[in-house]
Design an enzyme around this catalytic site. Structure first.
Site, PDB file in Angstrom:
ATOM      1  N   ASP A  78       0.750  -1.030  -0.070  1.00  0.00           N
ATOM      2  CA  ASP A  78       0.105   0.086   0.185  1.00  0.00           C
ATOM      3  C   ASP A  78       0.771   1.179  -0.092  1.00  0.00           C
ATOM      4  O   ASP A  78       0.534   2.411  -0.165  1.00  0.00           O
ATOM      5  CB  ASP A  78      -0.952   0.087   1.276  1.00  0.00           C
ATOM      6  N   LYS A  79       2.141   1.078   0.080  1.00  0.00           N
ATOM      7  CA  LYS A  79       3.035   2.251   0.135  1.00  0.00           C
ATOM      8  C   LYS A  79       4.308   1.897  -0.387  1.00  0.00           C
ATOM      9  O   LYS A  79       5.030   0.976   0.094  1.00  0.00           O
ATOM     10  CB  LYS A  79       2.845   2.876   1.445  1.00  0.00           C
ATOM     11  N   THR A  80       4.999   2.802  -1.222  1.00  0.00           N
ATOM     12  CA  THR A  80       6.208   2.479  -1.572  1.00  0.00           C
ATOM     13  C   THR A  80       7.399   2.708  -0.437  1.00  0.00           C
ATOM     14  O   THR A  80       8.585   2.204  -0.779  1.00  0.00           O
ATOM     15  CB  THR A  80       6.648   3.459  -2.865  1.00  0.00           C
TER      16      THR A  80
END
Length: 432
Positions: A337-339
């Site tokens: 959900d997030k890099t």
């Protein structure tokens, strides 16, 4: 428990060596002859020590399992070693038959090894918990109503208290920033590799590392209510939870126990019905019950648990649910959900945009000269990039950190500011 299993394993192993070497089946297989002084009494004494000292954890475990009415691995092991020891002792004291001392001793040694490995894996997971606990400092700088400060244990803080967090220190509790600006490293807690800028009104997490600025934080949560304590509780629950493989092994041990008892009694009754002597039928019954306890089952499951736990810890994984972890082999796609969590947590320079008459190398030299005096992770990334490219860097003078924004100083005989894009003055070296 780790030390106890290790000690019992080594003592039992040393005593098992002469027991195995004097076993007739071993001597026939390897073609040698060895007799201990005072045999068979000597072997009986050695086997008795192995049975009562090395086998004590299993004898104790069977009482606990039967007390819970859940016979499992401990019951199976205790049944096998008890039958082997009691029967072999009877043979030494005159009952016709063969002794099972080497089978008894080898079974205990293998099972002790398996449980020792499992305990070591549990200890390794416990050390992970200890590392999480170490994220919290022992003391905090409490700001008193008159503005003075007093160092107090973190355990004495209550919601509403105000604490000062100096540059480079760990934030003692969860709270909200009242005064000051700084960048806070929350990587150990949230996985976000980039420091988070904090100012008045922002939430901070206990255990995070403060950056270059000084903060006044109002305490909101303490003790077991803090974010870090909740993470620790989740990890602890995961360690205490049994995996599906362990449950499967216990169920297999339960059925093997029934098979061992049933098969032994059936063997005994069958040989008696065929007209064999009592000693003959008894020896066959004991043989079946000892063979029914597999060495591999007691060693394989602890090894799987230990190896999976070790590999997970080495790769930075905290397992919340062992059952879900086992199902991971069926995963065909992973969605993040997030890099920010997919990086190595190290910053560097990807592009250099030179303005005016400066070359890219000159921009990097000026930026690295300025950032040498800063402790900010992005600043260190700029310096490391310059060093990797062989750019000669001279330390800046009159460096001044601007909390939450960047810093300025004199580098290459020019006044330079480095930081967020909104910082502008003469030559600019942007951290962006």
């Amino acid at each position: 428990m780790v030390a106890d299993f290790r000690r019992r394993f080594w003592v039992s192993l040393v005593l098992t060596i002469p027991i195995i070497l004097t076993a007739s089946i071993v001597q026939r297989f390897f073609g040698f002859t060895l007799t201990l002084p005072g045999d068979p009494w000597t072997r009986w004494v050695l086997s008795s020590v192995v049975f009562f000292y090395g086998g004590w954890p299993f004898l104790k475990g069977v009482v606990e399992e039967l007390g819970r009415r859940q016979p499992g691995m401990m019951t199976l092991i205790a049944l096998a070693i008890t039958v082997a020891y009691v029967y072999s002792t009877a043979v030494v004291f005159g009952l016709p038959g063969k002794v099972f001392f080497w089978e008894l001793a080898s079974l205990i040694v293998v099972m002790l090894l398996g449980h020792w490995i499992e305990m070591r894996s549990v200890l390794g997971a416990s050390r992970a918990l200890e590392e999480l606990v170490k994220l919290l400092p022992a003391e905090a700088h409490l700001v008193l109503p008159d503005g003075s400060e007093q160092d107090v244990p973190v355990a004495e803080l209550t919601p509403g208290d105000r604490v000062r967090v100096r540059p480079g220190e760990k934030i003692p509790v969860d709270g909200v920033v009242l005064e000051g600006t700084s960048s806070v490293n929350e990587a150990m807690l949230t996985g976000e590799s980039r420091p988070v800028e904090k100012g008045p009104g922002d939430q901070v997490i206990g255990g995070a590392v403060n950056g270059e600025g000084s903060l006044i934080v109002e305490v909101q949560r303490t003790g077991r209510d803090t974010y870090l304590s909740q993470v620790i509780d989740l990890v602890k629950q995961a360690q205490e939870a049994r995996s599906r493989t362990q449950d499967l092994a216990n169920r297999a041990a339960f059925w093997l126990t029934l098979i061992a008892v049933g098969g032994g009694l059936l063997t005994f009754i069958t040989w008696l019905a065929l007209g064999k002597e009592l000693s003959f039928a008894l020896e066959r019954m004991v043989t079946v019950m000892v063979i029914a306890c597999p060495h591999a089952l007691g060693l394989a499951v602890p090894l799987v648990v230990a190896v999976s736990t070790a590999l997970s810890a080495q790769n930075g994984l905290l397992i919340r649910d062992r059952t879900a972890f086992e199902r991971g082999k069926d995963v065909s796609a992973v969605i993040f959900d997030k890099t920010g969590t997919l990086t190595e947590g190290r910053f560097g320079v990807t592009d250099i945009i030179a303005l005016d008459t400066l070359s890219e190398e000159e921009v990097l030299r000026v930026a690295a000269s300025l950032e040498q005096a800063s402790e900010h992770p992005i600043a260190r990334g700029i310096v490391e990039t310059a060093q990797a490219r062989g750019v000669r860097v001279e330390p800046a003078s009159a460096f001044r950190a601007i909390p939450g924004k960047g810093g300025d100083g004199t580098a290459q005989r020019n006044r330079v500011r480095g930081g967020q894009p909104r910082l502008r003055a003469g030559t600019r070296a942007s951290r962006g």
